[in-house]
Structures are given as C-alpha cells and as structure tokens.
Design a protein around this motif. Structure first.
Motif, PDB file in Angstrom:
ATOM      1  N   SER A  89       0.831  -1.204   0.000  1.00  0.00           N
ATOM      2  CA  SER A  89       0.000   0.000   0.000  1.00  0.00           C
ATOM      3  C   SER A  89       0.865   1.254   0.000  1.00  0.00           C
ATOM      4  O   SER A  89       0.577   2.221  -0.715  1.00  0.00           O
ATOM      5  CB  SER A  89      -0.925  -0.007   1.218  1.00  0.00           C
ATOM      6  OG  SER A  89      -1.794  -1.111   1.175  1.00  0.00           O
ATOM      7  N   MET A  90       1.916   1.242   0.805  1.00  0.00           N
ATOM      8  CA  MET A  90       2.821   2.387   0.839  1.00  0.00           C
ATOM      9  C   MET A  90       3.477   2.598  -0.522  1.00  0.00           C
ATOM     10  O   MET A  90       3.591   3.733  -1.013  1.00  0.00           O
ATOM     11  CB  MET A  90       3.885   2.189   1.913  1.00  0.00           C
ATOM     12  CG  MET A  90       4.908   3.321   1.959  1.00  0.00           C
ATOM     13  SD  MET A  90       6.180   3.028   3.204  1.00  0.00           S
ATOM     14  CE  MET A  90       5.208   3.259   4.677  1.00  0.00           C
ATOM     15  N   ALA A 150       2.298   1.726  -3.430  1.00  0.00           N
ATOM     16  CA  ALA A 150       1.280   2.219  -4.369  1.00  0.00           C
ATOM     17  C   ALA A 150       1.081   3.721  -4.232  1.00  0.00           C
ATOM     18  O   ALA A 150       0.899   4.428  -5.232  1.00  0.00           O
ATOM     19  CB  ALA A 150      -0.036   1.486  -4.143  1.00  0.00           C
ATOM     20  N   ARG A 151       1.137   4.212  -2.978  1.00  0.00           N
ATOM     21  CA  ARG A 151       0.993   5.656  -2.771  1.00  0.00           C
ATOM     22  C   ARG A 151       2.151   6.420  -3.388  1.00  0.00           C
ATOM     23  O   ARG A 151       2.024   7.613  -3.684  1.00  0.00           O
ATOM     24  CB  ARG A 151       0.892   5.965  -1.275  1.00  0.00           C
ATOM     25  CG  ARG A 151      -0.379   5.452  -0.618  1.00  0.00           C
ATOM     26  CD  ARG A 151      -0.603   6.126   0.737  1.00  0.00           C
ATOM     27  NE  ARG A 151       0.453   5.827   1.687  1.00  0.00           N
ATOM     28  CZ  ARG A 151       0.437   4.820   2.548  1.00  0.00           C
ATOM     29  NH1 ARG A 151      -0.600   3.981   2.555  1.00  0.00           N
ATOM     30  NH2 ARG A 151       1.424   4.628   3.394  1.00  0.00           N
ATOM     31  N   ARG A 152       3.294   5.746  -3.568  1.00  0.00           N
ATOM     32  CA  ARG A 152       4.467   6.378  -4.174  1.00  0.00           C
ATOM     33  C   ARG A 152       4.532   6.139  -5.682  1.00  0.00           C
ATOM     34  O   ARG A 152       5.522   6.484  -6.323  1.00  0.00           O
ATOM     35  CB  ARG A 152       5.742   5.826  -3.534  1.00  0.00           C
ATOM     36  CG  ARG A 152       5.823   6.041  -2.033  1.00  0.00           C
ATOM     37  CD  ARG A 152       6.083   7.491  -1.708  1.00  0.00           C
ATOM     38  NE  ARG A 152       5.953   7.758  -0.280  1.00  0.00           N
ATOM     39  CZ  ARG A 152       6.256   8.909   0.283  1.00  0.00           C
ATOM     40  NH1 ARG A 152       6.713   9.898  -0.455  1.00  0.00           N
ATOM     41  NH2 ARG A 152       6.091   9.086   1.578  1.00  0.00           N
ATOM     42  N   THR A 193      12.111   7.473  -7.064  1.00  0.00           N
ATOM     43  CA  THR A 193      11.093   6.482  -6.727  1.00  0.00           C
ATOM     44  C   THR A 193      11.721   5.118  -6.504  1.00  0.00           C
ATOM     45  O   THR A 193      11.293   4.350  -5.629  1.00  0.00           O
ATOM     46  CB  THR A 193      10.043   6.406  -7.844  1.00  0.00           C
ATOM     47  OG1 THR A 193       9.532   7.713  -8.104  1.00  0.00           O
ATOM     48  CG2 THR A 193       8.892   5.498  -7.449  1.00  0.00           C
ATOM     49  N   ARG A 227       3.736   7.564   6.745  1.00  0.00           N
ATOM     50  CA  ARG A 227       3.342   8.344   5.578  1.00  0.00           C
ATOM     51  C   ARG A 227       4.546   8.892   4.807  1.00  0.00           C
ATOM     52  O   ARG A 227       4.467   9.141   3.612  1.00  0.00           O
ATOM     53  CB  ARG A 227       2.451   9.514   6.009  1.00  0.00           C
ATOM     54  CG  ARG A 227       1.056   9.073   6.443  1.00  0.00           C
ATOM     55  CD  ARG A 227       0.273   8.531   5.253  1.00  0.00           C
ATOM     56  NE  ARG A 227      -1.068   8.077   5.628  1.00  0.00           N
ATOM     57  CZ  ARG A 227      -1.362   6.836   5.956  1.00  0.00           C
ATOM     58  NH1 ARG A 227      -0.401   5.919   5.956  1.00  0.00           N
ATOM     59  NH2 ARG A 227      -2.591   6.498   6.267  1.00  0.00           N
ATOM     60  N   ASN A 228       5.654   9.084   5.460  1.00  0.00           N
ATOM     61  CA  ASN A 228       6.816   9.684   4.813  1.00  0.00           C
ATOM     62  C   ASN A 228       7.971   8.695   4.738  1.00  0.00           C
ATOM     63  O   ASN A 228       8.229   7.961   5.684  1.00  0.00           O
ATOM     64  CB  ASN A 228       7.270  10.940   5.579  1.00  0.00           C
ATOM     65  CG  ASN A 228       6.212  12.024   5.570  1.00  0.00           C
ATOM     66  OD1 ASN A 228       5.576  12.270   4.540  1.00  0.00           O
ATOM     67  ND2 ASN A 228       6.017  12.673   6.707  1.00  0.00           N
TER      68      ASN A 228
END
Length: 630
Positions: A293-294, A296-298, A554, A619-620
């Motif tokens: 999930s993390m 995917a957010r990136r 990325t 989150r970061n």
C-alpha cells in the motif's frame, strides 16, 4: 504452444474451495451462537460447522503438508499443522478453523502471484497474429505463421502486427517498434527498409519479403528466451519458511522432551499451543500488504510481494542503460562538416534518409532537422543491414550513415580525414562516396544518476554495480565513467543479458533494472526485477516491481520501503518467536497449562500484529534522493 491447460481440480482450485468452506463454517459458527441450540450427538451445535471445516479443510491441509514433509520441507506450513492438530486434540475447533483460513488464504495468494509471474508469456503470445496474408501476384491468401517460407511476400494491413522479420518491397508507411526498445519510436518504412516481427503497422499497407521463418524471427527468439527464463526462475524460500524450518523442529523437540521427562502429555500439548505460528502466518502478510500500500501511494506497482523481502538482501545491482540511467532521448549536439560542405545540407540529406531507420539516433537527427525547419527530400532504395549502417538515395545522391570503424576498415586513409574521436555517440555521413560530416550525439544521464549510483554501496550495501546495455561500447563506456560504474558490458543481446544476470544471481542476490521487451527475460531470472517506464506491458509482466514514471528517486523509495518492511517483519516474527520460546520454557516445566498457554499465545500474536501494523501508519519515506528528481 507455450501455455498448458489447467486441470479441472488443480491444487489452486482445491485451496479456493477449502478457503470458501472455511469462511462459511466460521460464519455459521457465530451465526448459531445466539440461537442457543441443544447439543447434537453430544457436540455443541455451534461446533458442527467447525467440525465440517476441520474434517474437510484439515484433511486437505494434512495431505499437502505431508507431501512437504516427505520432501524434508519443514517450514511455516508445518508449524501450522502442529497448531491445527493441537487445537483439534484440545477441542479448540475455532482456533483450528482459523489456522486453516490463514494457511488456505496464503496459499491462494501465493498461487495468484505465481500465475501473474507467468503472465508475461501470455502478454507476448497475445501480441502475435495467428495468420499471415501471403501475396501471390494479385491474389492474397491467409496462411498460418508456420507456413511462411523465406522469400514469401507478406501483406501487412494497416494496424496489423508484423508476423515475420523481412524487408519492405512495396509501400511507404510507418511501424511502431516500441515493443522492442521500450521507447515510443514510430519508424518510417520504404522499399528496402527492414521490418521486425511484432512491430505494429501504421495506416498504409506494406508488402514485406520474409527473410526468416516465423519460428526463427526476432520476436519468436525473445519468446523462447522468456519461456526458458520462466522455467528456470530461481526458487527462493520465503522468510517465514526460513524461520519455520528451524522453529518447527525446535518446538517439537521441546514438547517431546517435556513429555518424556515429566511423563505428562498435558505439557506436550501446552508447549505446542504456545508454539503456534501466528506471528508467521499473520504478521508477515500484514506487514507485506502495508508495504504494498505504501509503495502504491508512491506510484510503485508491486507485482510480486516477494520482491519486498528479497530487495534488501541484494548485493549486486545490474542496470540497463537507455531509459533507465539515461533519459533515453539522444540529442544531436554537434555537426562537424567536411571542407566545402554545409552543415544544414548534410543534415537535410541525412534526416531524409533517417526517416526509414529504427535506430534511436534517427529520432535525434529528425528532431534537429525539424528544429531548423529543413525540407526533407525524396528517398529511394533504403537499406539498413546490421553492422552495415543505413544507405539510400536522397534527391539523386547516394547517402550512407555509418560509423568510424567501418569507414577506416574499408579505407585506412579515412583516419586522417575524420575529426578526432570524442566520448559519446557519433555517426559519419557519406555523400556520393565522399565524406560529408560527423554527427555527435549525447544521451544525457539522469540528473540524479551519479548520486543514485554512488549511494548504493554505502547506504544500501550493494557490493557490485554493473551497467549492461545493447548499445555500442563508446556510449556505454562514456556513461559508466560519468556515473562512476566500474564494470560495464556493451552490445549485449537479450540472450546474453539473461546469461549474465543468471550468472551473477548464482553468486549473490541480484537486482536487475531495465525497460523494453528485450529486458524482460533478464528481469525474470534476476533475484529482483524492476521495470522502469510504462511503454512495455511485457516488461512489466516479467518484473516483480514497476516504476511507471521513470524516476530514480522512486526507485530509492522502493529500497527504503523494502528495508523498512523487512526490519518490521523481522521484529514481529523474531520477537514473536522469542516470546513463544520463553513461554515454551514455562510450559515445559508445567508452569503454564494449555488453556493459559493459548491465552498467552494470543497476547504474543497481538503484540506481533500491532508491530506489523506500524508500517501502515507511516506516511513519509526518508529517501536519499529527495531534491534530486529528474
């Protein structure tokens, strides 16, 4: 030809049925609880759905694990059997059913991941037509690809896929060959121009003379290499299995020793209860899903979750060049004309011919001519043979686009005529047999490329970094020096890339990163394959992770996500195992009963799961390349 039909009752389908049955049984168990039904045949009515699950699902579970035990595979699955049997003996049918649910779900997800890993072959096969249009005089007939003979004239209709390698004999148009390069190149075609199988035709009909049989074409060769790569994909054990391989025998040894020394079978059961592998079965998937999930957010697509486990262990990094460590957009930076030649006229003649070339430098020449608003001339008799350069007739002039080595090999005196060689790419233009000009190009490295390569060893602990490319030696060496890469190999075919990656992966866990379908086989055989860019679906299918937006920052974030995931995963699993071992000690000495042990084990599970959930709250990501984006 490449794919086999799945049997009606494959292991995957059986596991799906077991999973569905288990979910239904557990739901039925809780649904019956408020009713307060009387026992049936001495068994609580609420337990009957669970007994069905235990009987059928447990039977399948025991059969599958028995096969693994016969193969001396004592992993996390074997621990699940211990917990399952212990739960049945204790009458804890709900616990046993939950174990079946966790294990069955994991097996279904694993089978799904393996099927997706093989879908690269499907993507390759789906690109190719099943028939070809053979032209005989004015007649056109449809034939199978295997019926194409060398010398046959094949008509390729608009938007059709070329079924075979060949040369254009009639028609003018363009073809999309991005499937091979990974870059969105549309190459013009005229009589004499080469056509690669798998290329997609434009708006005009082209008639091509087959130069190879379909099964010997370039596309078929890549399919064959890809199939071999899939079949030889390295078998890498999951982290849970690695830990379970020693924990399961250890737990059995402690349980048997407690029973033998005390003569009390209850101690045997108590030890096994606190040794249940819930931290392995629950914490691992929770941590992995949080990491996915993390990612995917990136903007990172995780196709194979095991990539997140393997990436932190990689010691060798192998990178493709074009589009990965460079922008993949060569630019014409200098024209050195011969005496008496105008740079703009040489550029106009060369650009007119380059319309029909598939070489990446052709795009740079055309872009430079378009920037200067040069009117391109008429072209005839185009020819581009491997290693021979590009030739044709432009406005009545014989034009050849070639390279320094070929000119000097044919005429040693050219060494005194050509300008000094410099690093980077270049080509020489001949006009009517005389030297016209030298074009110099530069495929710019990514702005953060040197920083990215430089931080791999000290931060991510890579011990070997390689640059592997199908491009020429001069360009590859130039980029290697700019980025500080000591080991580089140029002019490598897809087959050679596979051999090199497989060799390095046999020595140490290896990361390979590339784009383009020619990188797909190498991505498949690497310990971790990361596809860069979004132009080739086949490449994405072969890789474990995909970076669609082509950003090295990325990629660095993916490194940090996988490292954080592995750290938290190890904390959850090893921490849970250590607590279980301590509890096993108390149980072995009779200080913990089976019921107390089950409660204690649940507490250990909660701690492991809460720790696993920490990654979902992050989150970061403190990527090392922040501020150095392309």
């Amino acid at each position: 030809m490449l794919l086999s039909t799945k049997p009606l009752w494959s292991a995957e389908r059986v596991n799906r049925v077991v999973l569905a049955l288990t979910v239904t049984g557990i739901v039925a168990h809780f649904a019956l609880m408020p009713i307060g039904m009387a026992p049936v045949f001495g068994v609580a009515a609420t337990d009957w759905p669970l007994l069905v699950v235990v009987a059928f699902g447990g039977g399948v579970l025991l059969f599958e694990i028995a096969l693994k035990v016969l193969q001396r595979d004592f992993g996390a699955d074997f621990l699940a059997v211990i917990a399952f049997v212990t739960g049945v003996i204790l009458g804890e049918y709900l616990a046993s059913s939950l174990i079946i649910l966790m294990l069955g779900g994991g097996q279904v997800l694993e089978a799904f991941a393996m099927r997706k890993a093989s879908s690269a072959l499907n993507a390759l096969a789906d690109r190719m037509p099943t028939i070809a249009h053979r032209k005989d005089g004015e007649d056109i007939s449809d034939i199978g690809l295997d019926d194409i003979a060398i010398g046959d004239l094949i008509a390729i209709f608009p938007h059709d896929t070329a079924p075979v390698d060949g040369l254009v004999v009639d028609g003018h148009g363009s073809m999309d060959e991005s499937y091979l390069t990974g870059e969105p190149y549309v190459v013009s075609k005229a009589p004499g121009a080469s056509v690669l199988s798998g290329a997609i035709n434009g708006d005009a009909v082209l008639v091509v003379r087959a130069e190879r049989r379909a099964r010997e074409s370039r596309y078929a060769q890549i399919m064959q290499v890809m199939q071999e790569a899939e079949q030889k994909r390295p078998k890498i054990r999951r982290l849970g299995d690695q830990i379970g391989a020693w924990f399961a025998p250890f737990a059995l040894l402690v349980a048997v020793a407690a029973w033998y020394l005390s003569g009390d079978a209850v101690r045997f059961l108590a030890v096994l209860v606190v040794a249940t592998p819930c931290p392995l079965l629950i914490a691992i998937p929770i941590t992995i899903m949080s990491a996915i999930s993390m990612a995917a957010r990136r903007g990172i697509v995780i196709r194979d979750p095991t990539v997140l486990e393997r990436l932190p262990t990689c010691k060798t990094a192998i990178f493709d060049k074009t589009g990965t460590l460079t922008y993949g957009r060569p630019e014409l930076v200098e024209i050195v004309p011969a005496a008496g030649k105008a740079a703009s006229e040489v550029l106009r003649l060369a650009a007119s011919l380059e319309r029909y070339s598939k070489h990446p430098l052709a795009m740079a020449v055309l872009a430079a001519a378009d920037e200067r608003k040069l009117a391109l001339g008429d072209v005839a008799r185009v020819s581009e043979k491997p290693g021979q350069g590009l030739t044709g007739v432009v406005d009545g002039h014989e034009i050849a686009v070639t390279h320094r080595k070929k000119l000097i090999a044919g005429d040693p005196s050219m060494a005194d005529i050509l300008p000094p060689s410099v690093s980077g790419l270049e080509c020489a233009i001949m006009i009517d047999g005389a030297y016209g000009a030298t074009f110099r190009f530069r495929d710019s490295p990514r702005s953060d490329g040197k920083h990215f390569v430089g931080h791999l060893a000290p931060i991510h602990h890579f011990t070997k970094i390689m640059l592997l490319s199908g491009d020429r030696e001069s360009e590859v060496s130039h980029l290697s020096k700019l980025l500080g890469i000591r080991e580089s190999l140029a002019s490598q075919s897809p087959e050679q890339k596979v051999a090199i990656v497989r060799r390095e992966a046999a020595i140490a866990p290896t990361l390979f990163m590339g784009d383009g379908i020619n990188d797909a086989p190498a991505l498949a055989v690497a310990t971790v394959g990361v596809a860069f860019g979004k132009h080739s679906s086949v490449t994405a299918e072969a890789a474990g992770a995909v970076i669609p937006e082509s950003s090295l920052q990325t990629v660095d974030e993916l490194f940090h996500i996988s490292t954080a995931m592995r750290r938290i995963l190890l904390q959850s699993v090893i921490g849970g195992m250590v607590l279980s071992i301590i509890a096993m000690g108390f149980a072995a000495f009779g200080l913990i009963s089976p019921v107390t042990g089950a409660i204690l084990q649940e507490g250990i599970d909660v701690i492991a799961i809460l720790n696993a959930l920490r990654l979902a709250l992050v989150r970061n990501i403190n990527a090392d390349l922040v501020g150095n984006e392309d």
